[in-house]
Design an enzyme around this catalytic site. Structure first.
Site, PDB file in Angstrom:
ATOM      1  N   LYS A  24     -29.475  66.201 126.133  1.00 31.27           N
ATOM      2  CA  LYS A  24     -30.386  67.198 126.700  1.00 31.27           C
ATOM      3  C   LYS A  24     -31.355  66.530 127.669  1.00 31.27           C
ATOM      4  O   LYS A  24     -31.897  65.481 127.369  1.00 31.27           O
ATOM      5  CB  LYS A  24     -31.164  67.846 125.545  1.00 31.27           C
ATOM      6  CG  LYS A  24     -32.234  68.815 125.944  1.00 31.27           C
ATOM      7  CD  LYS A  24     -32.946  69.368 124.706  1.00 31.27           C
ATOM      8  CE  LYS A  24     -33.936  68.396 124.099  1.00 31.27           C
ATOM      9  NZ  LYS A  24     -34.732  68.979 123.024  1.00 31.27           N
ATOM     10  N   THR A  45     -39.993  77.258 121.087  1.00 33.29           N
ATOM     11  CA  THR A  45     -39.713  78.429 121.935  1.00 33.29           C
ATOM     12  C   THR A  45     -38.251  78.856 121.826  1.00 33.29           C
ATOM     13  O   THR A  45     -37.857  79.846 122.446  1.00 33.29           O
ATOM     14  CB  THR A  45     -40.013  78.105 123.409  1.00 33.29           C
ATOM     15  OG1 THR A  45     -39.123  77.062 123.832  1.00 33.29           O
ATOM     16  CG2 THR A  45     -41.447  77.665 123.603  1.00 33.29           C
ATOM     17  N   ASP A 102     -70.535  82.820 113.336  1.00 31.16           N
ATOM     18  CA  ASP A 102     -70.284  82.264 114.682  1.00 31.16           C
ATOM     19  C   ASP A 102     -68.920  81.603 114.807  1.00 31.16           C
ATOM     20  O   ASP A 102     -68.603  81.015 115.832  1.00 31.16           O
ATOM     21  CB  ASP A 102     -71.378  81.249 115.032  1.00 31.16           C
ATOM     22  CG  ASP A 102     -71.371  80.052 114.096  1.00 31.16           C
ATOM     23  OD1 ASP A 102     -70.607  80.070 113.108  1.00 31.16           O
ATOM     24  OD2 ASP A 102     -72.115  79.091 114.352  1.00 31.16           O
ATOM     25  N   GLY A 118     -35.774  77.407 123.137  1.00 31.82           N
ATOM     26  CA  GLY A 118     -35.014  77.006 124.331  1.00 31.82           C
ATOM     27  C   GLY A 118     -33.937  75.990 124.002  1.00 31.82           C
ATOM     28  O   GLY A 118     -32.760  76.190 124.339  1.00 31.82           O
ATOM     29  N   ASP A 175     -32.133  70.311 113.329  1.00 31.67           N
ATOM     30  CA  ASP A 175     -33.306  69.892 114.103  1.00 31.67           C
ATOM     31  C   ASP A 175     -34.548  70.008 113.226  1.00 31.67           C
ATOM     32  O   ASP A 175     -34.509  70.621 112.150  1.00 31.67           O
ATOM     33  CB  ASP A 175     -33.454  70.767 115.358  1.00 31.67           C
ATOM     34  CG  ASP A 175     -34.123  70.019 116.516  1.00 31.67           C
ATOM     35  OD1 ASP A 175     -34.619  68.899 116.302  1.00 31.67           O
ATOM     36  OD2 ASP A 175     -34.144  70.559 117.645  1.00 31.67           O
TER      37      ASP A 175
HETATM   38  C1  R5P Z   1     -37.636  68.032 120.267  1.00 34.98           C
HETATM   39  O1  R5P Z   1     -37.419  66.837 120.348  1.00 34.98           O
HETATM   40  C2  R5P Z   1     -37.654  68.775 118.973  1.00 34.98           C
HETATM   41  O2  R5P Z   1     -36.863  68.149 118.006  1.00 34.98           O
HETATM   42  C3  R5P Z   1     -37.226  70.215 119.155  1.00 34.98           C
HETATM   43  O3  R5P Z   1     -35.863  70.225 119.582  1.00 34.98           O
HETATM   44  C4  R5P Z   1     -38.067  70.923 120.165  1.00 34.98           C
HETATM   45  O4  R5P Z   1     -39.425  70.695 119.924  1.00 34.98           O
HETATM   46  C5  R5P Z   1     -37.790  72.399 120.159  1.00 34.98           C
HETATM   47  O5  R5P Z   1     -38.591  73.011 121.147  1.00 34.98           O
HETATM   48  P1  R5P Z   1     -38.134  74.368 121.815  1.00 34.98           P
HETATM   49  O6  R5P Z   1     -37.703  75.284 120.707  1.00 34.98           O
HETATM   50  O7  R5P Z   1     -39.358  74.856 122.543  1.00 34.98           O
HETATM   51  O8  R5P Z   1     -37.007  74.063 122.761  1.00 34.98           O
END
Ligand code: R5P
Length: 307
Positions: A187, A218, A34, A220, A213
Site C-alpha cells: 500500500k 476511515t 466550564d 479507506g 489489521d
Molecule cells: C495503518 O498502518 C493501520 O494499521 C491501519 O491500516 C490504518 O490506520 C487504517 O486507517 P484507514 O481506515 O483510515 O485507512
C-alpha cells in the site's frame, strides 16, 4: 483490588466487571460547568490494587485527560498500585517522525501517563509493539488472536492478508494459527487517512481472504484492499480488525464495499450507525481483559492468554 471506569467505554467496563464478578468502584467522572474534568473517587482506595479502565478513543483528548486525572486522584488517595487498562491506545499511529518537524505524540502520551503515576499499563493490539518501550514501567500487551481465532476457525480455503507491510507480523501470527497461507498488499499512502493499493503479493485466486489489521479508521485501507483482492480473483474478502475507530466515511465505505464481513472488538464503543451496519460483527474482549486483570492482581502469568 478495585476497578474503576472513565467515560471512554462504559459498556466494556460493565462487561469486564461482570466477568470479574465484582461491581465497579464508585467514582464521579464528569465536567464542571466550564468543561473542566471533575473526578471524585467515592470508594476507599488506600492500600488497594487499583485498575482504571479507559481506552483513549474518540474523544481521545478528553479520554486521555480523564485517565490522567483519575490516576492522580487515586495516587493522592494512597492507592498501593495503579494499572491503567487502556484497551485502545490512541495516538499510537504517531509513534515516529513521519516527516520533518512532526511530533512523536505516542511517546508524549506515554510520558504523560507515567508522570501521572501509573505503575503498569494493560493494552490490546498496539499499532506497533515497540510502543511498549516508550514506557519505563511494565506493559502487558494482549493480542486479538484468542478473540478472532475461533470465529474464523472453520472457514474453508482461508488465506490471511496483511493490508500493508507494517502489519505482516500480526497477520503471520494468524496464518500460523490457521496453518494457512499469507498474502500482503503493498500500500502506498500519500496523505493521512488516504490510501492507495498498489500490488497484491501472493496468489489469492479462489481464496476466502481474511484481512488482519489493528485499526479501521476511515475504512479507506480496508475497502481498497478488499477491492484489490477481489480484482485479483479472491472468492470472498472478510476482515478481522481489533479497533473499530470508524471515523468519517467509514460506515458508508464499508456498507458499499465488496467486503463480506468486518469483525471488530469492543475496545472502542460502536456508534449507532456502526451497530446498524449489517456487515459489522462485534466480539467482546471483556473476558480476556478480566482474566488479565485477575492475573496481574495475583501476580500470575498472562502469557498463555496470548495463544
Ligand atoms: C495503518 O498502518 C493501520 O494499521 C491501519 O491500516 C490504518 O490506520 C487504517 O486507517 P484507514 O481506515 O483510515 O485507512
Amino acid at each position: 483490588m478495585i476497578v474503576f471506569s472513565g467515560n471512554g467505554n462504559k459498556e466494556l467496563a460493565a462487561r469486564i466487571s461482570q466477568h470479574l464478578d465484582m461491581p465497579l468502584g464508585a467514582a464521579r467522572v464528569d465536567r464542571f460547568s466550564d468543561g473542566e474534568i471533575r473526578v471524585e473517587i467515592q470508594d476507599n482506595v488506600r492500600g488497594k490494587d487499583v485498575f482504571i479502565i479507559q481506552p483513549t478513543c474518540s474523544p481521545a483528548n478528553d479520554n486521555i485527560l480523564e485517565a490522567l486525572v483519575m490516576v492522580d486522584a487515586c495516587r493522592r488517595a494512597s492507592a498501593r498500585r495503579i494499572t491503567l487498562v487502556c484497551p485502545y491506545f490512541g495516538y499510537a499511529r504517531q509513534e515516529r517522525k513521519s516527516a520533518p518537524r512532526t511530533p512523536i505524540t505516542a511517546k508524549l502520551i506515554a510520558d504523560l501517563f507515567t508522570v501521572s503515576g501509573i505503575d503498569r499499563l494493560l493494552v490490546m493490539e498496539l499499532h506497533t509493539s515497540a510502543i511498549q518501550g516508550f514506557f519505563n514501567i511494565p506493559v502487558d500487551h494482549l493480542f486479538s488472536k484468542p478473540i478472532f481465532g475461533p470465529y474464523f476457525q472453520n472457514h474453508e480455503d482461508l488465506l490471511i492478508v496483511s493490508p500493508d507491510a507494517g502489519g505482516v507480523e500480526r497477520a503471520r501470527a494468524m496464518a500460523k494459527y490457521y496453518e494457512c497461507g499469507l498474502a500482503i498488499v503493498d500500500k502506498r499512502r500519500d496523505r493521512p487517512n488516504e490510501s492507495d493499493v498498489m500490488n497484491v503479493i501472493g496468489d489469492v485466486t479462489g481464496k476466502n481472504c481474511l484481512i488482519i489489521d489493528d485499526i479501521c479508521d476511515t475504512g479507506g485501507s480496508l475497502c481498497k484492499t478488499a477491492e484489490a483482492l477481489m480484482e485479483n480473483g479472491a472468492k470472498s474478502v472478510s476482515a478481522a480488525i481489533t479497533h473499530a475507530v470508524l471515523s468519517g466515511p467509514a460506515i458508508e465505505r464499508i456498507t458499499n464495499s465488496v467486503l463480506k464481513e468486518l469483525v471488530v472488538t469492543d475496545t472502542i464503543p460502536l456508534s449507532d450507525a456502526a451497530k446498524k451496519c449489517s456487515k459489522i460483527t462485534q466480539l467482546s474482549v471483556g473476558d480476556l481483559l478480566s482474566k488479565a486483570i485477575r492475573r496481574i492482581h495475583s501476580s500470575g502469568s498472562i502469557s498463555n492468554l496470548f495463544v
